[in-house]
Design an enzyme around this catalytic site. Structure first.
Site, PDB file in Angstrom:
ATOM      1  N   HIS A  23       0.872  -1.178   0.000  1.00 26.56           N
ATOM      2  CA  HIS A  23       0.000   0.000   0.000  1.00 26.56           C
ATOM      3  C   HIS A  23       0.913   1.233   0.000  1.00 26.56           C
ATOM      4  O   HIS A  23       2.066   1.134   0.282  1.00 26.56           O
ATOM      5  CB  HIS A  23      -0.930   0.192   1.189  1.00 26.56           C
ATOM      6  CG  HIS A  23      -1.491  -0.979   1.923  1.00 26.56           C
ATOM      7  ND1 HIS A  23      -1.050  -1.371   3.134  1.00 26.56           N
ATOM      8  CD2 HIS A  23      -2.541  -1.761   1.621  1.00 26.56           C
ATOM      9  CE1 HIS A  23      -1.794  -2.367   3.564  1.00 26.56           C
ATOM     10  NE2 HIS A  23      -2.695  -2.635   2.670  1.00 26.56           N
ATOM     11  N   HIS A  79     -13.454  -8.145  -2.464  1.00 26.25           N
ATOM     12  CA  HIS A  79     -12.933  -6.983  -1.717  1.00 26.25           C
ATOM     13  C   HIS A  79     -12.357  -6.038  -2.765  1.00 26.25           C
ATOM     14  O   HIS A  79     -11.665  -6.481  -3.680  1.00 26.25           O
ATOM     15  CB  HIS A  79     -11.858  -7.532  -0.773  1.00 26.25           C
ATOM     16  CG  HIS A  79     -10.978  -6.563  -0.080  1.00 26.25           C
ATOM     17  ND1 HIS A  79     -11.410  -5.370   0.423  1.00 26.25           N
ATOM     18  CD2 HIS A  79      -9.652  -6.659   0.251  1.00 26.25           C
ATOM     19  CE1 HIS A  79     -10.384  -4.765   1.027  1.00 26.25           C
ATOM     20  NE2 HIS A  79      -9.313  -5.516   0.922  1.00 26.25           N
ATOM     21  N   GLU A  81     -10.132  -3.583  -2.592  1.00 32.05           N
ATOM     22  CA  GLU A  81      -8.787  -2.997  -2.494  1.00 32.05           C
ATOM     23  C   GLU A  81      -8.010  -3.354  -3.765  1.00 32.05           C
ATOM     24  O   GLU A  81      -8.076  -4.486  -4.255  1.00 32.05           O
ATOM     25  CB  GLU A  81      -8.060  -3.493  -1.226  1.00 32.05           C
ATOM     26  CG  GLU A  81      -6.898  -2.590  -0.891  1.00 32.05           C
ATOM     27  CD  GLU A  81      -6.362  -2.731   0.540  1.00 32.05           C
ATOM     28  OE1 GLU A  81      -6.785  -3.643   1.260  1.00 32.05           O
ATOM     29  OE2 GLU A  81      -5.495  -1.908   0.895  1.00 32.05           O
ATOM     30  N   ASP A  83      -5.171  -4.255  -4.741  1.00 33.88           N
ATOM     31  CA  ASP A  83      -4.296  -5.426  -4.929  1.00 33.88           C
ATOM     32  C   ASP A  83      -5.103  -6.639  -5.391  1.00 33.88           C
ATOM     33  O   ASP A  83      -4.529  -7.601  -5.912  1.00 33.88           O
ATOM     34  CB  ASP A  83      -3.485  -5.746  -3.666  1.00 33.88           C
ATOM     35  CG  ASP A  83      -4.307  -5.870  -2.409  1.00 33.88           C
ATOM     36  OD1 ASP A  83      -5.276  -5.112  -2.249  1.00 33.88           O
ATOM     37  OD2 ASP A  83      -3.973  -6.724  -1.563  1.00 33.88           O
ATOM     38  N   HIS A 145     -10.926  -6.993   6.078  1.00 37.11           N
ATOM     39  CA  HIS A 145     -10.652  -5.863   6.918  1.00 37.11           C
ATOM     40  C   HIS A 145     -11.225  -4.543   6.379  1.00 37.11           C
ATOM     41  O   HIS A 145     -10.902  -3.468   6.915  1.00 37.11           O
ATOM     42  CB  HIS A 145      -9.125  -5.721   7.111  1.00 37.11           C
ATOM     43  CG  HIS A 145      -8.399  -5.384   5.813  1.00 37.11           C
ATOM     44  ND1 HIS A 145      -7.544  -4.319   5.720  1.00 37.11           N
ATOM     45  CD2 HIS A 145      -8.444  -5.922   4.578  1.00 37.11           C
ATOM     46  CE1 HIS A 145      -7.042  -4.241   4.489  1.00 37.11           C
ATOM     47  NE2 HIS A 145      -7.587  -5.205   3.778  1.00 37.11           N
ATOM     48  N   ASP A 164      -8.541 -11.636   2.025  1.00 36.56           N
ATOM     49  CA  ASP A 164      -7.371 -11.311   2.847  1.00 36.56           C
ATOM     50  C   ASP A 164      -7.221 -12.204   4.089  1.00 36.56           C
ATOM     51  O   ASP A 164      -6.102 -12.438   4.553  1.00 36.56           O
ATOM     52  CB  ASP A 164      -7.440  -9.850   3.304  1.00 36.56           C
ATOM     53  CG  ASP A 164      -6.972  -8.871   2.237  1.00 36.56           C
ATOM     54  OD1 ASP A 164      -6.025  -9.205   1.499  1.00 36.56           O
ATOM     55  OD2 ASP A 164      -7.542  -7.780   2.141  1.00 36.56           O
ATOM     56  N   TYR A 192       1.110 -10.700   9.321  1.00 32.51           N
ATOM     57  CA  TYR A 192      -0.062 -10.236   8.563  1.00 32.51           C
ATOM     58  C   TYR A 192      -1.219  -9.964   9.518  1.00 32.51           C
ATOM     59  O   TYR A 192      -1.883  -8.928   9.449  1.00 32.51           O
ATOM     60  CB  TYR A 192      -0.414 -11.344   7.573  1.00 32.51           C
ATOM     61  CG  TYR A 192      -1.440 -11.051   6.540  1.00 32.51           C
ATOM     62  CD1 TYR A 192      -1.062 -10.684   5.251  1.00 32.51           C
ATOM     63  CD2 TYR A 192      -2.796 -11.191   6.802  1.00 32.51           C
ATOM     64  CE1 TYR A 192      -2.015 -10.457   4.275  1.00 32.51           C
ATOM     65  CE2 TYR A 192      -3.747 -10.968   5.838  1.00 32.51           C
ATOM     66  CZ  TYR A 192      -3.346 -10.600   4.570  1.00 32.51           C
ATOM     67  OH  TYR A 192      -4.288 -10.379   3.599  1.00 32.51           O
ATOM     68  N   HIS A 225      -3.642 -13.878  -0.548  1.00 35.72           N
ATOM     69  CA  HIS A 225      -2.189 -13.678  -0.490  1.00 35.72           C
ATOM     70  C   HIS A 225      -1.534 -14.933   0.098  1.00 35.72           C
ATOM     71  O   HIS A 225      -2.061 -15.523   1.048  1.00 35.72           O
ATOM     72  CB  HIS A 225      -1.806 -12.520   0.435  1.00 35.72           C
ATOM     73  CG  HIS A 225      -2.302 -11.178  -0.001  1.00 35.72           C
ATOM     74  ND1 HIS A 225      -1.811 -10.517  -1.112  1.00 35.72           N
ATOM     75  CD2 HIS A 225      -3.228 -10.351   0.531  1.00 35.72           C
ATOM     76  CE1 HIS A 225      -2.426  -9.342  -1.225  1.00 35.72           C
ATOM     77  NE2 HIS A 225      -3.295  -9.225  -0.249  1.00 35.72           N
TER      78      HIS A 225
HETATM   79 FE1  FEO Z   1      -7.154  -5.649   1.674  1.00 39.60          FE
HETATM   80 FE2  FEO Z   1      -4.985  -7.692   0.131  1.00 39.60          FE
HETATM   81  O1  FEO Z   1      -6.107  -6.223   0.295  1.00 39.60           O
END
Ligand code: FEO
Length: 396
Positions: A23, A79, A81, A83, A145, A164, A192, A225
């Site tokens: 990020h 999600h 975000e 990524d 999250h 995530d 993490y 991830h």
């Molecule tokens: Fe909340 Fe891996 O992005």
């Protein structure tokens, strides 16, 4: 390289070996990361999540190894975000009629990122989409999250894709947990959790109970991830239960910085006191340490002891950021203490104790201040401070 999870289910994501900061702000990812996307080929074809935008061509190349991207019927965005959703515009370029499945909060965040009128469909917990032999089942997971976070469960293959949750920033040559270095894997999973999910620990605990109550058979947990949990997949769920309870280990972390070595000498004397009291500890000089690694150690530990000299009536700028992190991450069940050196105004201990109190970390022993360079009795006071913290850790 595309990896088959089971018949008709493929990992089509990207391994990012070179990334070191995640990020815009500094989340260190010293072992790289992966952006996991999964393709389910049934009577319908579904893509579950995408990858970060700079890797979008690689995602399409991977999808092509299994299926024609223009034949994708369903794209699940667990999600928004970037990524995970960054490659969505390119996927939608190839499959413009695909249904884009999002959580109710995703109906705001996904268009908020891409300003497109795709064929959206909002789903809630328990909603299902049949792909033919298999079915997608959705579980909302707000604030795990982001507000839009959602888990997708592939019924028939019994694979949970929780985005995530249960992930790690960990680039590996192989895709599965049993193929990874176990020490590295668990360290990265804890890092993490400590740096991303810790503030939401109450929700994590509730969501795990809800998932277990649903009694879904789980053969694999495939996060967005890191590696896929295929061997004893529930081991990471059990770990999360423990981390969400935030029951710390009987250990301590000393964080400090120093200008002319006075506060370093004090930090090491506090460490001697902890060792004499039988409590394992680590000492970090913040100007030279990775903040996210230090936060992981603090997450594990019962005690955090903070030291700083005074500069311009405040703390050293290298010490303040981690105190902000601790406050934001809402670590629980900690105890703390303070020390520091000064030349004239001398407010270091008071300032640190105020910051720790703001973090809801009770002070368990009076702080120690040393003027100019510490004298023998100052260092002895630091050893006594370490011993008092050790006693509080052991008594906790
Ligand atoms: Fe909340 Fe891996 O992005």
């Amino acid at each position: 390289m595309v990896e088959k999870l089971t018949d008709g289910v493929y990992w089509v994501g990207v391994v990012d070996w070179s990334i070191r900061h995640f990020h815009g702000y500094e989340l260190s990812v010293q072992r790289g990361t992966t952006y996991n996307a999964y393709l389910v080929v049934d009577e319908k074809i579904a893509l579950i999540d995408t990858v970060w935008g700079p890797h979008r061509d690689k995602l399409i190349e991977n999808i092509r190894q299994v299926a024609d991207p223009s034949k994708i019927d369903v794209v699940v965005v667990n999600h928004s975000e970037p990524d995970h959703s960054g490659a969505l515009p390119l996927v939608m370029h190839w499959a413009p009629k695909a249904e884009v499945v999002v959580s109710k909060r995703g109906m705001e965040s996904v268009p908020g990122h891409y300003h497109e009128r795709w064929n959206f469909r909002a789903v809630g917990t328990g909603d299902r989409i049949s792909l033919g032999r298999r079915e997608l089942v959705f579980v909302e997971a707000p604030m795990l999250h982001w507000p839009d976070s959602m888990f997708t469960y592939l019924a028939g293959a019994d694979i949970l894709m929780p985005n995530d949750a249960f992930g790690q920033h960990y680039a590996t040559g192989f895709r599965f947990n049993d193929q990874a270095d176990q020490n590295e894997l668990y360290y990265e999973a804890m890092k993490y959790y400590a740096n991303i999910l810790a503030p939401f620990s109450d929700r994590v605990a509730k969501k795990i109970s809800e998932l277990l109550d649903m009694k879904l058979p789980v053969k694999m947990i495939a996060p967005s991830h890191g590696v896929i949990w295929r061997t004893e997949p529930m081991q990471i769920v059990e770990k999360y239960r423990g981390w969400a309870a935030q029951t710390p280990e009987k250990r301590a972390v000393i964080i400090y910085d120093t200008m002319w070595e006075a506060t370093r000498m004090m930090a090491e004397a506090v460490g001697d006191g902890l060792a004499a009291g039988g409590v394992p500890h680590k000492i970090f000089r913040m100007a030279l340490s990775d903040r996210n690694d230090v936060l992981t150690e603090i997450f594990r530990a019962k005690a955090v002891v903070v030291g700083s000299p005074v500069i311009n009536g405040g703390l050293l700028p290298s010490v303040s950021p981690i105190l902000e992190d601790i406050e934001g991450l809402k670590f629980k069940n900690k105890i703390g203490a303070a020390f520091g050196s000064y030349g004239w105004s001398g407010e270091c201990v008071k300032l640190i104790e105020e910051r720790l109190t703001k973090c809801k970390i009770p002070i368990v022993a009076p702080g120690v201040r040393a003027k100019w360079q510490p004298k023998a009795e100052d260092l002895e006071a630091c050893r006594k401070l370490g011993a008092a913290v050790a006693a509080a850790v052991k008594g906790a």
